[in-house]
Design an enzyme around this catalytic site. Structure first.
Site: not given
Length: 309
Positions: A126, A244, A165, A163
């Site tokens: 990120h 995740d 996200h 991931d």
């Protein structure tokens, strides 16, 4: 087949506060499962060095690097955004995580090992060019990719991000970069609410609806990722390895199983074996259900280390 396992005790000292999901116990859970599974004995352990400003500056403006250094507190905790905080040990942890990316890239591209997994934190995908967010300070996979291009002369690097996200920071850094192809899956709509609009041609992003499990994930990999990777013919593959999207991880709402992480690693490794001499660097990103995280990393590393037969 030799697989490097790169980590450092400094990564355990970064702590963003009680009940924060991105906690030091994540790395301990991975270590415990690797020992319990017997996989640990097959890995070549290395300690992560500190990344240098020169290595970071290939990705982040030096003003940003200096700002992160200056933000590090001598005592207590400071927040850089609502989710991302630094304690007195966070700067070294972030430098070790980025340094692990550099060391892994060197080991793999110099032929000392076939592939490498970096069990480090904080994560990185990120982190944008000049903005920390989502638990991330420096973009570790981007540091690895730019090191491969600028130091080792690699012309084609594939970044593979599973991931839950979207890796918005990685896309921010590499959109329209002809040296890099990024393929990713992520829950959408979901934090950071990106990855579906105005995509650059070198971004193969596949959003998945909440509740998606093994079948839509595997279809995305087979139908979107693999053709793009085969056409790109990467000379190095870098995983943004977030775990995740697991069904047990309540930070999100996808439903992958342990076996999916072994399967996707096999699929990508088969491409890397054909086009990149098997050269793979894998960087830990998310994964907050501790048991599921440890088990999933074991599946990932079984494939990388050739123990899945």
């Amino acid at each position: 087949m030799t697989t490097a396992f790169i980590t450092h005790p400094d990564c355990l000292r970064h702590d963003m506060g009680a009940h924060h999901p991105e906690c030091p116990e994540r790395l301990s859970a991975i270590e415990d499962q690797l020992i319990a599974s017997g996989v640990a004995q097959y890995l070549a352990r290395h300690e992560a060095p500190l990344a240098t400003d020169e290595q970071l500056a290939r990705v982040h403006p030096l003003d940003y690097v200096h700002a992160i250094r200056d933000a590090a507190p001598a005592h207590g905790t400071v927040h850089l955004d609502p989710d991302t905080a630094m304690n007195p040990y966070s700067l070294n942890a972030a430098l070790r995580a980025a340094g692990a990316a550099v060391l892994a890239t060197d080991l793999v591209l110099e032929g000392a090992v076939e592939n490498a997994f970096c069990s480090v934190r904080p994560p990185g995908h990120h982190a944008c060019r000049a903005r920390p967010m989502g638990f991330c300070f420096f973009n570790n996979v981007a540091v690895a990719a730019r090191h491969a291009v600028h130091v080792h002369g690699v012309e084609r690097v594939a970044i593979v991000d599973f991931d839950v996200h979207h890796g918005n920071g990685t896309e921010d850094i590499f959109a329209h970069d002809e040296n890099v192809l990024m393929v990713s899956t992520f829950q959408h709509p979901f934090y950071p609410y990106s990855g579906t609009e105005d995509r650059a041609p070198n971004m193969v992003n596949v959003p998945l609806a909440a509740g998606s499990g093994s079948r839509p994930f595997r279809e995305a990999v087979s139908e979107a990722w693999l053709p793009a990777l085969e056409a790109f013919e990467p000379q190095l593959v870098i995983f943004s390895a977030g775990f995740d999207a697991h069904a047990e991880d309540d930070m999100a709402m996808l439903a992958l199983k342990d076996a999916d992480y072994g399967w996707v690693t096999e699929q990508v490794k088969s491409v890397a074996d054909r086009t990149a001499g098997g050269r793979i660097v894998s960087m830990l990103e998310g994964g907050y259900a501790l048991s599921a995280l440890g088990r999933s990393v074991v599946q990932h590393l079984r494939v990388l280390a050739g123990l899945n037969a």
